[in-house]
Scaffold this active site. Structure first.
Site: not given
Ligand code: FRU
Length: 482
Positions: A41, A43, A102-103, A170, A224
């Protein structure tokens, strides 16, 4: 319409989760921190209150406790402490998200939740994956009140972002304000500066760039997981910058997470002031906030750190990482205080109040809530599970946590500290292998994982041994409210 790839992925991940359900008892599994059913697990994503429940989506790799292809897993809860797993919500099943969902975030609109995320694509070939070979697509999907998720829509691609950025763009966070929608995206410029793209929209589908938000001086190469919110009238920008050098006790982790106070308007003239780290412990990154059902601003962080040199002993048990406990945010003297959600107080049982002095010892249970006050705000020192020393040095004005060298319970974690000009109180939350310290009512927080051998220590769990100073403590065991 489900493609055969989606159906295949559903079957594959369900099989992994069913197998995990048959694993032996594991005393490091957590009672009130969110963890993956199996595997990895990271974000928190799509946090919201919707249709009578809190929803928490998360970056999830069920196939590998060291992280692999990312999906969005989905939990729901009424109290933010007991979470029911609802399965995988988003699969990497489209050409524009085939290397990971992704997030991202959630926008509640009446009977729907709009889920915004980044579709990660890594092209096969000889690329550096910073300036070429990677796509960070902005994608939306809509969840209805029954939890059904509609077809995805690709909203923006790298060619839609400003041309002075690398491929690293992202983590959309979307919100609504004065009848307009806003989105922030984290980004890395070609000049290796972190920044945030601010977009606005009238229909939540087509987006126009409103500003590029950055500090006057460079502050890391990539930001991020951005988040923008209002707290008691104050505009706050939270980011997770990468590439900051350690400065004394600050920026001690490989990557940071913290917030700026915003002066002015992010879509016009603005200044970012007073960056403060959210958490001073070993395991904290990529936090996100949302508004609770009663208007509270709640923050949840990933209780982990990517690419670092310390480890989590749960990997050999098939899983890794957890979230922090949800924290309520309030504003005091220009800084944000963080405290565990008040719902946790309903879990308190068997209150024990006592004085402590050098040599005092308490067995704190597997899950507990411990308040420590020191006499005359003096220096103090105590030890958790014989290996983790918590210290306040009144003369140096430093609060610290330090694992003893070669500690078997540290996974290689060492020392973290913070300048603290006075000490009032410390609240310790222990949940088997997760530990959070809240100092002076949330002025500073330290989060860390800790891996004691409970088979040796017995079912009464963690030990706290006082070494220096004296004061009072109150201990509650934490148990789920039935
Ligand atoms: C932060 C990150 C985000 C990305 C995600 C991928 O921990 O690197 O920038 O969307 O994790 O799992």
């Amino acid at each position: 319409m489900k493609t055969s790839l989606t159906k295949e992925l559903e079957m594959f991940t369900r099989t992994l989760e069913e197998k995990a359900g048959k694993l032996p008892e594991d005393s490091w599994r957590l009672k009130f921190h969110v963890m993956p059913p199996v595997g990895w697990l990271n974000d928190p994503n799509g946090l919201c209150w919707f249709h009578g429940a809190y929803h928490l989506f998360f970056q999830y790799s069920p196939s590998d406790p060291n992280g692999a292809l990312k999906y969005w897993g989905h939990y729901v809860s009424e109290n933010m402490l007991t979470w029911e797993y609802k399965g995988i919500a988003l699969y990497p099943d489209m050409p524009y998200d085939c290397n990971g969902v992704y997030s991202g975030s959630a926008l509640v609109e009446g009977d729907q939740v709009w889920l915004y995320y980044t579709g990660n694509v890594k092209l096969a070939g000889d690329y550096d994956y910073i300036h070429n070979g990677r796509e960070g697509n902005t994608v939306a999907a809509v969840m209805d009140a029954h939890g059904r998720i509609s077809d995805k829509k690709l909203l923006m691609k790298n060619t839609d972002y400003p041309s002075d950025l690398t491929c690293h763009v992202r983590d959309p966070k979307v919100w609504k304000e004065n009848g307009r929608y806003f989105m922030v995206l984290g980004a890395r410029k070609q000049t290796d500066r972190g920044c945030v793209l601010l977009y606005s929209s009238r229909d939540r589908i087509s987006w126009t760039l409103a500003n590029v938000v950055e500090t006057r001086e460079p502050f890391g190469y990539m930001w991020e997981c951005p988040d923008v919110f209002l707290l008691e009238g104050q505009r706050v920008l939270s980011v997770s910058p990468q590439g900051l050098e350690p400065q004394g006790l600050d920026f001690a982790n490989l990557y940071q997470s913290g917030y700026f106070m915003v002066r002015g308007n992010l879509d016009g003239e603005y200044a970012l002031e007073n960056f403060r780290e959210w958490d001073r412990g070993f395991d904290f990154y990529a936090p996100q906030t949302f508004e609770g059902k009663d208007g509270r601003r709640i923050l949840i962080g990933w209780m982990g750190m990517p690419d670092c040199d310390y480890v989590n002993h749960t990997v050999s048990r098939g899983w890794q990482h957890c979230m922090t406990i949800p924290r309520e945010l309030t504003l005091k003297d220009g800084r944000i205080l963080q405290n565990p959600v008040r719902e946790l107080e309903d879990w308190r049982r068997e209150e024990r109040a006592d004085a402590w002095k050098p040599g005092s010892q308490v067995q704190a249970g597997m899950c507990s809530d411990l308040m420590i006050e020191s006499m005359d705000q003096d220096s103090f020192k105590f030890c958790i599970d014989d290996d983790l020393v918590i210290n306040y040095d009144k003369d140096k004005k430093i609060f610290s946590m330090e694992f003893l060298p070669d500690s078997p319970i540290s996974g290689g974690r060492t020392f973290r500290g913070v300048a603290l000009d006075h000490f009032e109180s410390l609240r310790i939350l222990l949940d088997t292998s997760a530990l959070e310290l809240y100092i002076n009512e949330g002025q500073e927080v330290f989060s860390t994982r800790i891996y004691p051998d409970f088979s040796e220590m017995g079912a009464d769990g963690h030990w706290v041994t006082f070494l220096e100073g004296s004061g009072k403590m109150t201990l509650w065991k934490l148990e789920e409210t039935k």
